[in-house]
Design an enzyme around this catalytic site. Structure first.
Site, PDB file in Angstrom:
ATOM      1  N   SER A   1       0.923   6.375   2.619  1.00  0.00           N
ATOM      2  CA  SER A   1       1.641   7.376   3.583  1.00  0.00           C
ATOM      3  C   SER A   1       3.042   7.954   3.135  1.00  0.00           C
ATOM      4  O   SER A   1       3.589   7.228   2.053  1.00  0.00           O
ATOM      5  CB  SER A   1       2.059   6.608   4.866  1.00  0.00           C
TER       6      SER A   1
ATOM      7  N   GLU B   1      -5.869   8.332  17.694  1.00  0.00           N
ATOM      8  CA  GLU B   1      -6.650   9.585  17.900  1.00  0.00           C
ATOM      9  C   GLU B   1      -7.340   9.972  16.816  1.00  0.00           C
ATOM     10  O   GLU B   1      -8.306  10.294  17.031  1.00  0.00           O
ATOM     11  CB  GLU B   1      -5.361  10.604  18.110  1.00  0.00           C
TER      12      GLU B   1
ATOM     13  N   GLU C   1      -9.232  -1.680   5.614  1.00  0.00           N
ATOM     14  CA  GLU C   1      -7.960  -1.845   6.295  1.00  0.00           C
ATOM     15  C   GLU C   1      -8.253  -2.201   7.763  1.00  0.00           C
ATOM     16  O   GLU C   1      -7.710  -2.775   8.489  1.00  0.00           O
ATOM     17  CB  GLU C   1      -6.889  -0.677   6.090  1.00  0.00           C
TER      18      GLU C   1
ATOM     19  N   GLN D   1       0.913  -1.125  -0.019  1.00  0.00           N
ATOM     20  CA  GLN D   1       0.045   0.012   0.037  1.00  0.00           C
ATOM     21  C   GLN D   1       0.884   1.250  -0.091  1.00  0.00           C
ATOM     22  O   GLN D   1       1.491   1.592   0.911  1.00  0.00           O
ATOM     23  CB  GLN D   1      -0.940  -0.141   1.297  1.00  0.00           C
TER      24      GLN D   1
ATOM     25  N   SER E   1       4.306  -1.365   4.234  1.00  0.00           N
ATOM     26  CA  SER E   1       4.756  -2.747   4.738  1.00  0.00           C
ATOM     27  C   SER E   1       4.907  -3.696   3.587  1.00  0.00           C
ATOM     28  O   SER E   1       4.113  -3.319   2.405  1.00  0.00           O
ATOM     29  CB  SER E   1       3.721  -3.275   5.536  1.00  0.00           C
TER      30      SER E   1
HETATM   31  C1  FAD Z   1       3.602  -1.101  11.555  1.00  0.00           C
HETATM   32  C2  FAD Z   1       3.201  -0.167  10.650  1.00  0.00           C
HETATM   33  C3  FAD Z   1       2.830  -0.314   9.131  1.00  0.00           C
HETATM   34  C4  FAD Z   1       2.487   0.744   8.440  1.00  0.00           C
HETATM   35  N1  FAD Z   1       2.310   0.149   7.205  1.00  0.00           N
HETATM   36  C5  FAD Z   1       2.045   1.247   6.023  1.00  0.00           C
HETATM   37  C6  FAD Z   1       1.770   0.743   4.569  1.00  0.00           C
HETATM   38  O1  FAD Z   1       1.938  -0.493   4.462  1.00  0.00           O
HETATM   39  N2  FAD Z   1       1.445   1.715   3.952  1.00  0.00           N
HETATM   40  C7  FAD Z   1       1.252   3.044   4.220  1.00  0.00           C
HETATM   41  O2  FAD Z   1       0.764   3.847   3.329  1.00  0.00           O
HETATM   42  N3  FAD Z   1       1.371   3.464   5.407  1.00  0.00           N
HETATM   43  C8  FAD Z   1       1.967   2.408   6.486  1.00  0.00           C
HETATM   44  N4  FAD Z   1       1.914   2.896   7.688  1.00  0.00           N
HETATM   45  C9  FAD Z   1       1.894   4.260   8.100  1.00  0.00           C
HETATM   46  C10 FAD Z   1       0.552   4.599   8.928  1.00  0.00           C
HETATM   47  O3  FAD Z   1      -0.505   4.756   7.963  1.00  0.00           O
HETATM   48  C11 FAD Z   1       1.019   6.026   9.297  1.00  0.00           C
HETATM   49  O4  FAD Z   1       2.022   5.958  10.199  1.00  0.00           O
HETATM   50  C12 FAD Z   1      -0.263   6.655  10.290  1.00  0.00           C
HETATM   51  O5  FAD Z   1      -1.313   7.125   9.416  1.00  0.00           O
HETATM   52  C13 FAD Z   1       0.325   7.854  10.995  1.00  0.00           C
HETATM   53  O6  FAD Z   1       0.963   8.922  10.221  1.00  0.00           O
HETATM   54  P1  FAD Z   1       2.147   9.534  10.704  1.00  0.00           P
HETATM   55  O7  FAD Z   1       3.226   8.495  10.989  1.00  0.00           O
HETATM   56  O8  FAD Z   1       2.495  10.324   9.309  1.00  0.00           O
HETATM   57  O9  FAD Z   1       1.912  10.388  11.880  1.00  0.00           O
HETATM   58  P2  FAD Z   1       1.287  11.892  12.103  1.00  0.00           P
HETATM   59  O10 FAD Z   1       0.026  11.854  11.174  1.00  0.00           O
HETATM   60  O11 FAD Z   1       2.271  13.050  11.858  1.00  0.00           O
HETATM   61  O12 FAD Z   1       0.722  11.937  13.584  1.00  0.00           O
HETATM   62  C14 FAD Z   1       1.649  12.285  14.544  1.00  0.00           C
HETATM   63  C15 FAD Z   1       0.805  12.296  15.845  1.00  0.00           C
HETATM   64  O13 FAD Z   1      -0.303  13.261  15.656  1.00  0.00           O
HETATM   65  C16 FAD Z   1      -1.576  12.744  16.138  1.00  0.00           C
HETATM   66  N5  FAD Z   1      -2.397  13.490  15.147  1.00  0.00           N
HETATM   67  C17 FAD Z   1      -2.451  13.786  13.912  1.00  0.00           C
HETATM   68  N6  FAD Z   1      -3.565  14.259  13.554  1.00  0.00           N
HETATM   69  C18 FAD Z   1      -4.603  14.263  14.348  1.00  0.00           C
HETATM   70  C19 FAD Z   1      -5.625  15.052  14.718  1.00  0.00           C
HETATM   71  N7  FAD Z   1      -6.640  15.400  13.543  1.00  0.00           N
HETATM   72  N8  FAD Z   1      -6.387  14.754  15.922  1.00  0.00           N
HETATM   73  C20 FAD Z   1      -5.680  14.119  17.012  1.00  0.00           C
HETATM   74  N9  FAD Z   1      -4.293  13.740  16.937  1.00  0.00           N
HETATM   75  C21 FAD Z   1      -3.887  13.835  15.482  1.00  0.00           C
HETATM   76  C22 FAD Z   1      -1.570  11.430  15.769  1.00  0.00           C
HETATM   77  O14 FAD Z   1      -2.565  10.555  16.448  1.00  0.00           O
HETATM   78  C23 FAD Z   1       0.036  11.015  16.110  1.00  0.00           C
HETATM   79  O15 FAD Z   1       0.070  10.660  17.483  1.00  0.00           O
HETATM   80  C24 FAD Z   1       2.247   1.949   8.565  1.00  0.00           C
HETATM   81  C25 FAD Z   1       2.780   2.242   9.751  1.00  0.00           C
HETATM   82  C26 FAD Z   1       3.145   1.453  10.835  1.00  0.00           C
HETATM   83  C27 FAD Z   1       3.316   1.732  12.133  1.00  0.00           C
END
Ligand code: FAD
Length: 393
Positions: A115, A363, A230, A112, A147
Site C-alpha cells: 500500500s 467493499e 493474504e 508487506q 504491519s
Molecule cells: C490493520 C491494518 C494493517 C495493514 N497492513 C498492511 C501491510 O502490512 N502492508 C500493506 O501494504 N498494506 C497494509 N494495510 C493497508 C490496506 O491494505 C489498505 O488500507 C486497504 O487496501 C485500503 O486502502 P486505503 O486505506 O488506501 O483506502 P482506499 O482505497 O482509499 O479506500 C477508501 C474507501 O473507499 C472504498 N473503495 C475504494 N475503491 C472502491 C471500489 N472500487 N468500490 C467500492 N468501494 C471502494 C473502500 O472500501 C474504502 O471504504 C493495512 C491496513 C490495516 C487497517
C-alpha cells in the site's frame, strides 16, 4: 505418496533424534524443516514432503503431545501466509532455498510493502519506482500501513518499473532487504493507541536483480498470489472451536450470569453459530488448497471474518457494560503480534475495526466475489488501456 503412517514414523524419528527437552528451540525447528515436517505439502528439500496438506495435522498433533516448540505462527504470519506461497509459486530454486527455511523457523520476519498513500484499493496505481542499474534495481518511493516493518528483516515489495504502459502491466515484484540503509521505518499510531504498523520511506534502496520475483512487468500477476493467500491467511486461520473472537464472549456469558438478558442471548447464539460455520468453512477451504495457491474464493472467508469480529466484539462490549470499554493503555507500544483473545474487550472492539480494511476492504472484496466468484458483470474500468504516467493522480 507419504501417508499418515509414514508421517507419524518420521515425526517420531525427529523427536528421538532431537528430544525437545534437550534441544534449543531454533535447532529443533531447523531439524523439523530439514526432515520435511514443517509444511508437509511443500516440496521435498523445502520443508515438506509433497504430502497432502490435510496430513499436517498428524505431524502437529504428534509434536504437540511431545511438547515440541512451534514456530510461533502468529508472529510470522506475513512470511508464512503471504511471502512463502508467493516465493514457492514464482521463485527461482536459489530464492526458495535462501528464503524459505529462515522464514519458516521464524529467524527472519517478513513484512508487506504494497500500500501507498495514493494506492490502497487501487493498488495497481502505485507510484514507487524501481529503475534498473546493471545487476541492481534502485527503488524510491513511500509505502504505508506496513504491519511489522519495525521487526522485519525482509519485505515483499511491488514497484513500478515501466510508467509507459497501463498500470497493471508496468509493475515488478521484489524481495527487499529491510536493513538496506535507504529503508526508513516510522511508526504510525492506530485506533488502539499502539503502533502495529508503519510508514516506510525508500530512498535509493538497492535490490539485486537476483531478488526479483517473477518476470519484469509481471508483478501484478505475482501479487495476486500474495493477495489471495493474504485473504485466506487473515480469514481462514486454523482455530479450535471457540478459539476466535467468540471464545471470550462465550466465556463471560458462562461465568457472569448476572449480565445475561434474553435479547443478548439470542444474538450470542446466532453469532456463535455463524462463527462456527465460518470456522468450518475456513477448515474446508484450507483442506482444498493443494499447494497453497487459493483463488478469489478466499475473499468470501475474509469478508465474513471481518463482519463477525466486529459484531462479536461489539456484543462483548455491550454485555460487559462500562467495564467493556476499559483497556490497557498501549499508546505507541509496538506489539509483536495481533492477539485478539489474550487482550481485553476494549482492545478487541477497537482492533477489529481494521479487519474490514486490512487485506482489502470489505467493499473491494464484495466486488471480487461478485465478479470473479459469481461471474457478475464487472465495474466499468476506464483506465485499463491508459499508460500509468498519463493517469490523473
Ligand atoms: C490493520 C491494518 C494493517 C495493514 N497492513 C498492511 C501491510 O502490512 N502492508 C500493506 O501494504 N498494506 C497494509 N494495510 C493497508 C490496506 O491494505 C489498505 O488500507 C486497504 O487496501 C485500503 O486502502 P486505503 O486505506 O488506501 O483506502 P482506499 O482505497 O482509499 O479506500 C477508501 C474507501 O473507499 C472504498 N473503495 C475504494 N475503491 C472502491 C471500489 N472500487 N468500490 C467500492 N468501494 C471502494 C473502500 O472500501 C474504502 O471504504 C493495512 C491496513 C490495516 C487497517
Amino acid at each position: 505418496m507419504t501417508d499418515a503412517t509414514e508421517l507419524t514414523r518420521l515425526t517420531r524419528e525427529l523427536l528421538a533424534a532431537h528430544p525437545p527437552a534437550d534441544t534449543g528451540r531454533l535447532d529443533f525447528l531447523r531439524a523439523r524443516f530439514d526432515a520435511g515436517l514443517a509444511w508437509v505439502h511443500y516440496p521435498e528439500g523445502l520443508g515438506g514432503l509433497g504430502a497432502p496438506r490435510t496430513l499436517q495435522a498428524v505431524v502437529d498433533a504428534e509434536l504437540e503431545a511431545a511438547g515440541a516448540p512451534d514456530n510461533d505462527p502468529r508472529r510470522i504470519g506475513i512470511g508464512l501466509g503471504m511471502a512463502a506461497p508467493t516465493i514457492l509459486g514464482f521463485g527461482t530454486e536459489e530464492q526458495k532455498r535462501k528464503f524459505l527455511r529462515p522464514l519458516w523457523v521464524g529467524e527472519e520476519v517478513w513484512c508487506q510493502l504494497f500500500s501507498e498513500p495514493g494506492a490502497g484499493s487501487d493498488l495497481a496505481a502505485l507510484g514507487t519506482r524501481a529503475v534498473r542499474s546493471g545487476d541492481e534495481w534502485i527503488v524510491n518511493g513511500q509505502k504505508v500501513w506496513t504491519s511489522s516493518a519495525h521487526l522485519a528483516r525482509w519485505a515483499i515489495l511491488i514497484a513500478r518499473t515501466d510508467p509507459d504502459v497501463p498500470k497493471h502491466r508496468g509493475i515488478t515484484y521484489f524481495l527487499c532487504d529491510m536493513t538496506d540503509p535507504g529503508v526508513e521505518v516510522r511508526p504510525l499510531r492506530q485506533i488502539t493507541g499502539e503502533a502495529e504498523f508503519n510508514e516506510v520511506f525508500l530512498t535509493d534502496v538497492r535490490i539485486p536483480d537476483a531478488h526479483r520475483l517473477g518476470e519484469v512487468g509481471d508483478g501484478w500477476r505475482v501479487a495476486q498470489t500474495t493477495l489471495n493467500n493474504e485473504r485466506v491467511a487473515i480469514g481462514g486461520m486454523r482455530i479450535p472451536r471457540e478459539g476466535g473472537m467468540i471464545g471470550p464472549v462465550a466465556k463471560v456469558w458462562r461465568e457472569r450470569p448476572e449480565l445475561r438478558t434474553h435479547d443478548l442471548h439470542q444474538r450470542l447464539v446466532k453469532l456463535w453459530v455463524e462463527a462456527e460455520v465460518a470456522r468450518l468453512t475456513g477448515e474446508r477451504t484450507r483442506q482444498q488448497l493443494v499447494a497453497g495457491q487459493p483463488g478469489p474464493e478466499g475473499s468470501g472467508l475474509k469478508l465474513s471474518f471481518a463482519r463477525l469480529n466486529q459484531e462479536i466484539s461489539g456484543l462483548e462490549v455491550e454485555l460487559r457494560g462500562e467495564e467493556g470499554l476499559l483497556y490497557e493503555d498501549w499508546t505507541m507500544r509496538r506489539p509483536e503480534l495481533v492477539d485478539f483473545v489474550g487482550r481485553d474487550a476494549g482492545y478487541r472492539y477497537l482492533r477489529s475495526k481494521g479487519n474490514s480494511i486490512e487485506g482489502g476492504t470489505s467493499e473491494v472484496l464484495l466486488n471480487i466475489v461478485a465478479e470473479r466468484v459469481l461471474g457478475l458483470p464487472s465495474e466499468p474500468r476506464t483506465d485499463k488501456d491508459v499508460a500509468w504516467k498519463d493517469l490523473a493522480r
